[in-house]
Write a protein that holds these residues in place. Sequence first.
Motif, PDB file in Angstrom:
ATOM      1  N   ALA A   8      36.945  30.826  24.579  1.00 42.97           N
ATOM      2  CA  ALA A   8      35.520  30.681  25.218  1.00 42.97           C
ATOM      3  C   ALA A   8      35.880  29.602  26.456  1.00 42.97           C
ATOM      4  CB  ALA A   8      34.792  29.306  24.757  1.00 42.97           C
ATOM      5  N   ILE A   9      37.665  28.760  27.027  1.00 45.35           N
ATOM      6  CA  ILE A   9      38.048  28.023  27.875  1.00 45.35           C
ATOM      7  C   ILE A   9      38.111  29.003  28.810  1.00 45.35           C
ATOM      8  CG2 ILE A   9      39.740  26.889  28.510  1.00 45.35           C
ATOM      9  CD1 ILE A   9      39.445  25.495  25.796  1.00 45.35           C
ATOM     10  N   PHE A  10      39.025  30.226  28.068  1.00 41.62           N
ATOM     11  CA  PHE A  10      39.473  31.511  28.851  1.00 41.62           C
ATOM     12  C   PHE A  10      38.753  32.779  29.824  1.00 41.62           C
ATOM     13  CE2 PHE A  10      40.694  36.267  29.386  1.00 41.62           C
ATOM     14  CZ  PHE A  10      41.829  35.895  30.528  1.00 41.62           C
ATOM     15  N   ALA A  11      37.329  32.507  29.329  1.00 43.09           N
ATOM     16  CA  ALA A  11      36.293  33.281  29.537  1.00 43.09           C
ATOM     17  C   ALA A  11      35.581  32.303  30.589  1.00 43.09           C
ATOM     18  CB  ALA A  11      34.787  33.605  28.531  1.00 43.09           C
ATOM     19  N   LEU A  12      35.552  30.644  30.089  1.00 41.20           N
ATOM     20  CA  LEU A  12      35.140  30.157  31.636  1.00 41.20           C
ATOM     21  C   LEU A  12      36.176  30.173  32.741  1.00 41.20           C
ATOM     22  CD1 LEU A  12      33.074  27.653  32.665  1.00 41.20           C
ATOM     23  CD2 LEU A  12      34.608  26.143  31.774  1.00 41.20           C
ATOM     24  N   VAL A  13      37.606  29.865  32.625  1.00 44.20           N
ATOM     25  CA  VAL A  13      37.902  29.754  33.589  1.00 44.20           C
ATOM     26  C   VAL A  13      38.167  31.207  34.312  1.00 44.20           C
ATOM     27  CG1 VAL A  13      40.293  29.189  34.303  1.00 44.20           C
ATOM     28  CG2 VAL A  13      39.402  27.501  32.274  1.00 44.20           C
ATOM     29  N   THR A  14      38.119  31.778  33.679  1.00 42.37           N
ATOM     30  CA  THR A  14      38.346  32.943  34.623  1.00 42.37           C
ATOM     31  C   THR A  14      36.769  33.396  35.522  1.00 42.37           C
ATOM     32  OG1 THR A  14      38.048  33.919  32.787  1.00 42.37           O
ATOM     33  CG2 THR A  14      40.264  34.102  33.562  1.00 42.37           C
ATOM     34  N   SER A  15      35.551  33.155  34.559  1.00 42.04           N
ATOM     35  CA  SER A  15      34.529  33.491  35.435  1.00 42.04           C
ATOM     36  C   SER A  15      34.553  32.548  36.046  1.00 42.04           C
ATOM     37  CB  SER A  15      33.549  33.670  34.137  1.00 42.04           C
ATOM     38  OG  SER A  15      33.057  34.295  32.667  1.00 42.04           O
ATOM     39  N   ILE A  16      33.996  31.515  35.930  1.00 44.54           N
ATOM     40  CA  ILE A  16      33.980  30.282  37.396  1.00 44.54           C
ATOM     41  C   ILE A  16      34.879  30.772  38.183  1.00 44.54           C
ATOM     42  CG2 ILE A  16      35.151  28.147  36.465  1.00 44.54           C
ATOM     43  CD1 ILE A  16      30.681  28.128  36.827  1.00 44.54           C
ATOM     44  N   SER A  17      35.989  31.120  38.597  1.00 46.95           N
ATOM     45  CA  SER A  17      36.699  30.855  38.902  1.00 46.95           C
ATOM     46  C   SER A  17      35.844  31.348  40.610  1.00 46.95           C
ATOM     47  CB  SER A  17      37.696  30.989  39.372  1.00 46.95           C
ATOM     48  OG  SER A  17      38.258  32.456  38.349  1.00 46.95           O
ATOM     49  N   PRO A  18      36.597  31.997  41.803  1.00 44.89           N
ATOM     50  CA  PRO A  18      36.276  32.354  42.749  1.00 44.89           C
ATOM     51  C   PRO A  18      36.535  33.161  42.887  1.00 44.89           C
ATOM     52  CG  PRO A  18      37.121  30.533  43.956  1.00 44.89           C
ATOM     53  CD  PRO A  18      37.080  30.603  42.012  1.00 44.89           C
ATOM     54  N   GLY A  19      35.587  34.614  43.110  1.00 45.79           N
ATOM     55  CA  GLY A  19      35.944  35.824  43.250  1.00 45.79           C
ATOM     56  C   GLY A  19      35.035  36.700  44.070  1.00 45.79           C
ATOM     57  N   PRO A  20      35.426  37.866  44.092  1.00 45.41           N
ATOM     58  CA  PRO A  20      34.442  38.500  44.428  1.00 45.41           C
ATOM     59  C   PRO A  20      32.837  38.607  44.406  1.00 45.41           C
ATOM     60  CG  PRO A  20      35.943  39.982  44.899  1.00 45.41           C
ATOM     61  CD  PRO A  20      36.412  38.919  43.652  1.00 45.41           C
ATOM     62  N   VAL A  21      32.618  39.131  42.806  1.00 44.98           N
ATOM     63  CA  VAL A  21      31.066  38.766  42.312  1.00 44.98           C
ATOM     64  C   VAL A  21      30.738  37.362  42.401  1.00 44.98           C
ATOM     65  CG1 VAL A  21      29.968  38.596  40.191  1.00 44.98           C
ATOM     66  CG2 VAL A  21      32.040  40.416  41.305  1.00 44.98           C
ATOM     67  N   ASN A  22      31.320  36.738  42.186  1.00 41.05           N
ATOM     68  CA  ASN A  22      30.443  35.015  42.238  1.00 41.05           C
ATOM     69  C   ASN A  22      30.465  34.829  43.659  1.00 41.05           C
ATOM     70  OD1 ASN A  22      31.108  34.632  40.422  1.00 41.05           O
ATOM     71  ND2 ASN A  22      32.993  34.061  40.180  1.00 41.05           N
ATOM     72  N   PHE A 108      22.753  48.629  38.505  1.00 42.96           N
ATOM     73  CA  PHE A 108      23.290  48.872  38.697  1.00 42.96           C
ATOM     74  C   PHE A 108      25.125  48.828  40.035  1.00 42.96           C
ATOM     75  CE2 PHE A 108      25.263  52.554  40.867  1.00 42.96           C
ATOM     76  CZ  PHE A 108      26.078  53.314  39.407  1.00 42.96           C
ATOM     77  N   GLN A 109      24.460  48.249  40.729  1.00 43.02           N
ATOM     78  CA  GLN A 109      25.012  48.048  42.180  1.00 43.02           C
ATOM     79  C   GLN A 109      25.625  46.519  41.489  1.00 43.02           C
ATOM     80  OE1 GLN A 109      22.412  46.668  45.713  1.00 43.02           O
ATOM     81  NE2 GLN A 109      22.879  48.775  46.748  1.00 43.02           N
ATOM     82  N   GLY A 110      25.519  46.019  40.636  1.00 40.99           N
ATOM     83  CA  GLY A 110      25.768  44.676  39.910  1.00 40.99           C
ATOM     84  C   GLY A 110      27.170  45.021  38.752  1.00 40.99           C
ATOM     85  N   ILE A 111      26.940  46.007  38.158  1.00 36.45           N
ATOM     86  CA  ILE A 111      27.950  46.596  37.286  1.00 36.45           C
ATOM     87  C   ILE A 111      28.660  47.283  38.417  1.00 36.45           C
ATOM     88  CG2 ILE A 111      27.875  48.602  35.605  1.00 36.45           C
ATOM     89  CD1 ILE A 111      24.880  48.464  34.717  1.00 36.45           C
ATOM     90  N   MET A 112      28.720  47.847  39.161  1.00 32.96           N
ATOM     91  CA  MET A 112      29.877  48.370  39.749  1.00 32.96           C
ATOM     92  C   MET A 112      30.640  47.808  41.110  1.00 32.96           C
ATOM     93  SD  MET A 112      29.150  52.016  39.169  1.00 32.96           S
ATOM     94  CE  MET A 112      31.057  52.019  40.221  1.00 32.96           C
ATOM     95  N   CYS A 113      29.903  46.368  40.798  1.00 30.87           N
ATOM     96  CA  CYS A 113      30.470  45.340  41.305  1.00 30.87           C
ATOM     97  C   CYS A 113      31.560  45.050  40.689  1.00 30.87           C
ATOM     98  CB  CYS A 113      29.617  44.232  42.105  1.00 30.87           C
ATOM     99  SG  CYS A 113      29.003  44.804  43.369  1.00 30.87           S
ATOM    100  N   GLN A 114      31.510  44.720  39.315  1.00 29.39           N
ATOM    101  CA  GLN A 114      32.898  44.487  38.543  1.00 29.39           C
ATOM    102  C   GLN A 114      33.662  46.018  38.415  1.00 29.39           C
ATOM    103  OE1 GLN A 114      33.615  41.626  37.923  1.00 29.39           O
ATOM    104  NE2 GLN A 114      32.309  40.408  36.773  1.00 29.39           N
ATOM    105  N   TRP A 115      32.464  47.044  38.136  1.00 29.85           N
ATOM    106  CA  TRP A 115      34.091  48.123  37.542  1.00 29.85           C
ATOM    107  C   TRP A 115      35.051  48.242  38.615  1.00 29.85           C
ATOM    108  CZ3 TRP A 115      34.438  51.770  34.282  1.00 29.85           C
ATOM    109  CH2 TRP A 115      33.996  51.318  32.798  1.00 29.85           C
ATOM    110  N   LEU A 116      34.871  47.922  40.030  1.00 28.34           N
ATOM    111  CA  LEU A 116      34.986  48.132  40.883  1.00 28.34           C
ATOM    112  C   LEU A 116      35.797  47.041  41.710  1.00 28.34           C
ATOM    113  CD1 LEU A 116      32.866  50.520  43.338  1.00 28.34           C
ATOM    114  CD2 LEU A 116      35.291  51.451  41.893  1.00 28.34           C
ATOM    115  N   ASN A 117      35.902  46.292  40.989  1.00 26.98           N
ATOM    116  CA  ASN A 117      36.336  44.737  41.468  1.00 26.98           C
ATOM    117  C   ASN A 117      37.888  44.428  40.753  1.00 26.98           C
ATOM    118  OD1 ASN A 117      36.768  42.122  41.956  1.00 26.98           O
ATOM    119  ND2 ASN A 117      35.469  41.339  40.493  1.00 26.98           N
ATOM    120  N   PRO A 118      38.806  44.649  41.002  1.00 25.98           N
ATOM    121  CA  PRO A 118      40.353  44.787  40.295  1.00 25.98           C
ATOM    122  C   PRO A 118      40.554  43.206  40.142  1.00 25.98           C
ATOM    123  CG  PRO A 118      40.416  45.248  43.143  1.00 25.98           C
ATOM    124  CD  PRO A 118      39.248  44.389  42.655  1.00 25.98           C
ATOM    125  N   LYS A 119      39.812  41.987  40.657  1.00 28.29           N
ATOM    126  CA  LYS A 119      39.874  40.961  39.856  1.00 28.29           C
ATOM    127  C   LYS A 119      39.011  40.993  38.162  1.00 28.29           C
ATOM    128  CE  LYS A 119      38.395  37.153  38.824  1.00 28.29           C
ATOM    129  NZ  LYS A 119      36.454  35.209  39.395  1.00 28.29           N
TER     130      LYS A 119
END
Length: 200
Positions: A8-22, A108-119
């Motif tokens: 859960a901590i790993f998920a929170l730290v990596t998900s809440i940090s700035p990135g293209p999707v956020n 679908f665009q949201g899905i592709m944003c992750q699939w094409l997101n190196p992060k």
Amino acid sequence: MTILLAMAIFALVTSISPGPVNILATVTGANCGYLRTVPHIMGATLGFVTILFLLGFGLSQFLSEAPYLTDILTYLGGAFLLYLSYKVATQNPLSDSEEDNTSAPSLFQGIMCQWLNPKAWIVSLAGISVFFHDNSAELEKLLIFCSIFFVVCYASISVWAVLGVTIRSILSTPRHFKLFNIVMGLLLAVTVLYTFSLSN
């Protein structure tokens, strides 16, 4: 319990940090409101969890044997996200009457944003390597990990979308909106380039 807390901590730290999707969630929240951002949030969450599941199910071993595929994905994803940063920076300011007719990212665009997101790939590979021995995941444990990430990822992207909605109340003129979009577009480009450098 310890391993679940660590996940859960790993998920929170990596998900809440700035990135293209956020960043895209913030821009969409500011320009279109939270409800119009939900498809992007749901799509991005599903996209990430799908990557995580496939890597844990054996795709990570396949990619380790064919590293050129990762490089191709990184270049394609980087180019796509840089294009999105340009679209964000040049987006026209909106009036309240235009909000309902404004195009927001689809599921679908949201899905592709992750699939094409190196992060997303870097985080997923890191998660599998940290929590699963020799990158081979037991199905039950993998499903638990994916479930934790689904909840945390959705909530984290929602926080960024709500931040955008909050910023919207401060942006009182079209000029402010235009400046906000330019700044966010540049921030998205910088984030993409930084993430791109981490994958090389």
